[in-house]
Design an enzyme around this catalytic site. Sequence first.
Site, short mmCIF file in Angstrom:
data_model
loop_
_atom_site.label_atom_id
_atom_site.label_comp_id
_atom_site.label_asym_id
_atom_site.label_seq_id
_atom_site.Cartn_x
_atom_site.Cartn_y
_atom_site.Cartn_z
N THR A 107 0.83 -1.21 0.00
CA THR A 107 0.00 0.00 0.00
C THR A 107 0.87 1.25 0.00
O THR A 107 0.58 2.23 -0.70
CB THR A 107 -0.95 0.01 1.21
OG1 THR A 107 -1.68 -1.23 1.24
CG2 THR A 107 -1.94 1.16 1.10
N ASP A 108 1.93 1.25 0.78
CA ASP A 108 2.88 2.37 0.76
C ASP A 108 3.48 2.54 -0.63
O ASP A 108 3.60 3.67 -1.14
CB ASP A 108 4.00 2.13 1.77
CG ASP A 108 3.65 2.58 3.17
OD1 ASP A 108 2.70 3.37 3.33
OD2 ASP A 108 4.32 2.14 4.12
N ILE A 109 3.91 1.45 -1.23
CA ILE A 109 4.56 1.52 -2.53
C ILE A 109 3.58 2.03 -3.59
O ILE A 109 3.92 2.91 -4.40
CB ILE A 109 5.14 0.15 -2.92
CG1 ILE A 109 6.32 -0.18 -2.00
CG2 ILE A 109 5.57 0.13 -4.38
CD1 ILE A 109 6.82 -1.59 -2.13
N GLY A 162 3.11 5.68 -3.19
CA GLY A 162 4.23 6.39 -3.76
C GLY A 162 4.13 6.51 -5.27
O GLY A 162 4.44 7.57 -5.85
#
Length: 394
Positions: free
Chosen positions: A179-181, A184
């Site tokens: 989810t972070d990636i 980004g």
Amino acid sequence: MTTALEGLKVLDMSRVLAGPWAGQLLGDLGADVVKVERPGAGDDTRSWGPPYLRDEEGKDTSEAAYFLSANRNKRSVAIDITQSDGQQRVRELAAQADVLIENFKVGGLAAYGLDYASLRELNPLLIYCSITGFGQDGPYAQRAGYDFMIQALGGLMSITGRADDEAGAGPVKVGVAVTDILTGLYASNAILAALAERERSGEGQYIDLALLDVQVACLANQAMNYLTTGQPPGRMGNAHPNIVPYQDFPTADGDFILTVGNDAQFRRFCQVADRGAWLDDPRFATNAARVTHRAELIPLIRQVTVFRSTAEWITALEEAGVPCGPINTLRDVFEDPQVRHRELLIQMDHCKAGQMPLVASPIKLSRTPVSYRRPPPLLDEHAAEVPDDWLRQR
């Protein structure tokens, strides 16, 4: 050779993964990225070890592998934004920046006069990207958001893991902070879109990105499966909700992945497996029928695949044009001939380690390729050069 974003100045005030991932992507494409970090501590991920980068004698350095994964092509300056002189330093840099990326809690930078409204007065051209767990408004806006929590709250873990009637059943997170990636990646796309619009309007703008929004958006076909039927999809292990057979199967010496995407591929699979009778069985003749009769077909395939090795299946199926592959460890991945050919492992000089390995960008541009100009920086490594450099280029 020029880069796609040469001359673009990015002030990266983010930490951990989503924001730094966006900043690294822009840096790979040629932007001059300055990372603002806390004095003495820096980005949280600097201490997220072991493992740490090793020097030429095989000893650990102080550089955590996690930090190294998302911070190349950046220069580091340590600034205490709680102090008036630190706030002034950031304002001076922001006045020269094209883009600012931050992931403080909602309203966190306003207390220091570093929010979008304040900095827009100094730099009307600024693209200001805020990344939070839940966005700038709504009932959850003040909550902290972390990838693991968002994978659960956003539905991803409800469709990841073995089915309730199988051994080892239960929700499972993805093996990286996906989810972070993805956030980004969405952030960098939004920034590039805002920069393109700025060429027409001559104005900057504010970008509000939330991990939860991104996670829900990336449920993709699973979200539409639910929205069109009203039935929430469940966990299916490695199986696909809409395609059969499309999952892992046991072999004589391990497992492999079979990804049959259409009926023609299934016919070729049946020929390789010497199961021509399946082609005449109406339960298996079409993908729709195979999805309906998944419970009958999958055990039959497993009874066949266990009699050949993984290598034998992959060789035979590839020759027949049936998509398949092994389940590689990361050692296998970086030794794979295709991965080597695509140069996905790079080496960069590092002041503490001599040479260090990094994973390359997957972007291949014909005229303005990505470039690897700087290894992930030491904390405050560029304190002297950044202010002079940016302010000299007024």
